[in-house]
Design an enzyme around this catalytic site. Structure first.
Site, PDB file in Angstrom:
ATOM      1  N   VAL A 115       0.836  -1.204   0.000  1.00 14.47           N
ATOM      2  CA  VAL A 115       0.000   0.000   0.000  1.00 14.47           C
ATOM      3  C   VAL A 115       0.868   1.251   0.000  1.00 14.47           C
ATOM      4  CG1 VAL A 115      -1.768   1.298   1.253  1.00 14.47           C
ATOM      5  CG2 VAL A 115      -1.910  -1.190   1.127  1.00 14.47           C
ATOM      6  N   CYS A 116       1.935   1.238   0.808  1.00 15.22           N
ATOM      7  CA  CYS A 116       2.850   2.385   0.846  1.00 15.22           C
ATOM      8  C   CYS A 116       3.454   2.659  -0.517  1.00 15.22           C
ATOM      9  CB  CYS A 116       3.969   2.129   1.849  1.00 15.22           C
ATOM     10  SG  CYS A 116       3.415   1.858   3.536  1.00 15.22           S
ATOM     11  N   THR A 117       3.792   1.589  -1.229  1.00 12.27           N
ATOM     12  CA  THR A 117       4.386   1.748  -2.553  1.00 12.27           C
ATOM     13  C   THR A 117       3.441   2.492  -3.487  1.00 12.27           C
ATOM     14  OG1 THR A 117       5.708  -0.257  -2.294  1.00 12.27           O
ATOM     15  CG2 THR A 117       5.310   0.494  -4.547  1.00 12.27           C
ATOM     16  N   LEU A 176       3.300   6.407  -2.186  1.00 13.67           N
ATOM     17  CA  LEU A 176       4.464   7.227  -2.504  1.00 13.67           C
ATOM     18  C   LEU A 176       4.603   7.406  -4.003  1.00 13.67           C
ATOM     19  CD1 LEU A 176       5.215   6.316   0.519  1.00 13.67           C
ATOM     20  CD2 LEU A 176       7.532   6.911  -0.173  1.00 13.67           C
TER      21      LEU A 176
END
Length: 220
Positions: A42-44, A47
Site C-alpha cells: 500500500v505504501c508503494t 508514494l
C-alpha cells in the site's frame, strides 16, 4: 500534535541529504506523511502516486516530505521499486523520504499507534499526514490505520480549501467542495456587511428556524 500546533524544528537524514526542517520548508506549505515500513504494497502505491502528482503540489507551493522508520539504504532500494512499479514517475524521485531508524521523530510527531508507542521492536509508523503552513503550524491532520491507503486527490482538495480560507477569512468550504464551486459565508459575517464584502453577489437560503446562516457565494 493538534490542529494549530507549531511543528518543532528537527534535523534528519533523508534520501535527498540532511534536512533542517525549518530551513527546508522556508515559506512554502508542506505535506509531511509517514508510512508503516519500506517494501510494503500500500505504501508503494501511495508514494508512487504522490511522486506522479508532484507538480500539482508544486503549483500550490507545497513541498512533500515522507517518513519511515527504516534505514536510509533501505529507502534508496525501495525508491527503485516504486519507480519500477509507477512507470509515470519521470527522472529522479522528486521528494525526500526521512530515515527515522531511532523512531525519535515518529514519537515526537505522534506518528506511532498507541499500542506500539513503547515497543521499539514491533512499532511501525501509522499513516499520519500533516498539512503544515508557512507559519510551521498544523493546518490539517489525516490519521489512517496501516490497512487503508490515502486518497491523494482528497489531499489536494484539502490544500485548496486551506489556502483559500487562509487568504479569505470570511468563507469556508462546504461538503465535497472543489475550486470553482460555491463556498459558505462564515457566521461571524453580519448580514448588513454582505453587500460590501461580496460585491459580485451571494445567496441566502431560508430555513424553518428563520436564522440567516446558510449563505453562499462565488465571490472569492
Amino acid at each position: 500534535m493538534r490542529l494549530g500546533a507549531v511543528v518543532p524544528n528537527f534535523s534528519a537524514v533523508s534520501t535527498k541529504g540532511p534536512i533542517n526542517f525549518y530551513e527546508w520548508i522556508g515559506e512554502s506549505w508542506c505535506v509531511l506523511f509517514s508510512h508503516p515500513a519500506n517494501f510494503t504494497p500500500v505504501c508503494t502505491t501511495e508514494l508512487g502516486k504522490m511522486a506522479v502528482l508532484v507538480d500539482e503540489f508544486k503549483k500550490r507551493n507545497v513541498q512533500l516530505l515522507g517518513l519511515s522508520c527504516d534505514a536510509l539504504e533501505s529507502h534508496v532500494n525501495w525508491i527503485n521499486d516504486i519507480k519500477s512499479y509507477c512507470m509515470d514517475i519521470k527522472g529522479d524521485f522528486p521528494y525526500p523520504i526521512i530515515s527515522d531508524s531511532s523512531r525519535e521523530l515518529a514519537v515526537q510527531l505522534d506518528m506511532i499507534s498507541e499500542e506500539d508507542k513503547d515497543n521499539p521492536e514491533h512499532a511501525m509508523t501509522i499513516r499520519s499526514l500533516y498539512i503544515i503552513g508557512p507559519d510551521k503550524k498544523v493546518k490539517l491532520m489525516m490519521i489512517y490505520p496501516t490497512s487503508t491507503g490515502r486518497n491523494i486527490q482528497e489531499i489536494l482538495r484539502c490544500i485548496d480549501s486551506l489556502q483559500l480560507c487562509d487568504k479569505n477569512k470570511t468563507v469556508a468550504t462546504p461538503v465535497n467542495w472543489v475550486p470553482g464551486e460555491k463556498v459558505m459565508i462564515v457566521p461571524t459575517v453580519k448580514d448588513e456587511d454582505l453587500d460590501k464584502l461580496f460585491e459580485n453577489g451571494y445567496e441566502k437560503t431560508s430555513v424553518p428556524s428563520k436564522i440567516s446562516y446558510l449563505r453562499t457565494t462565488l465571490d472569492y
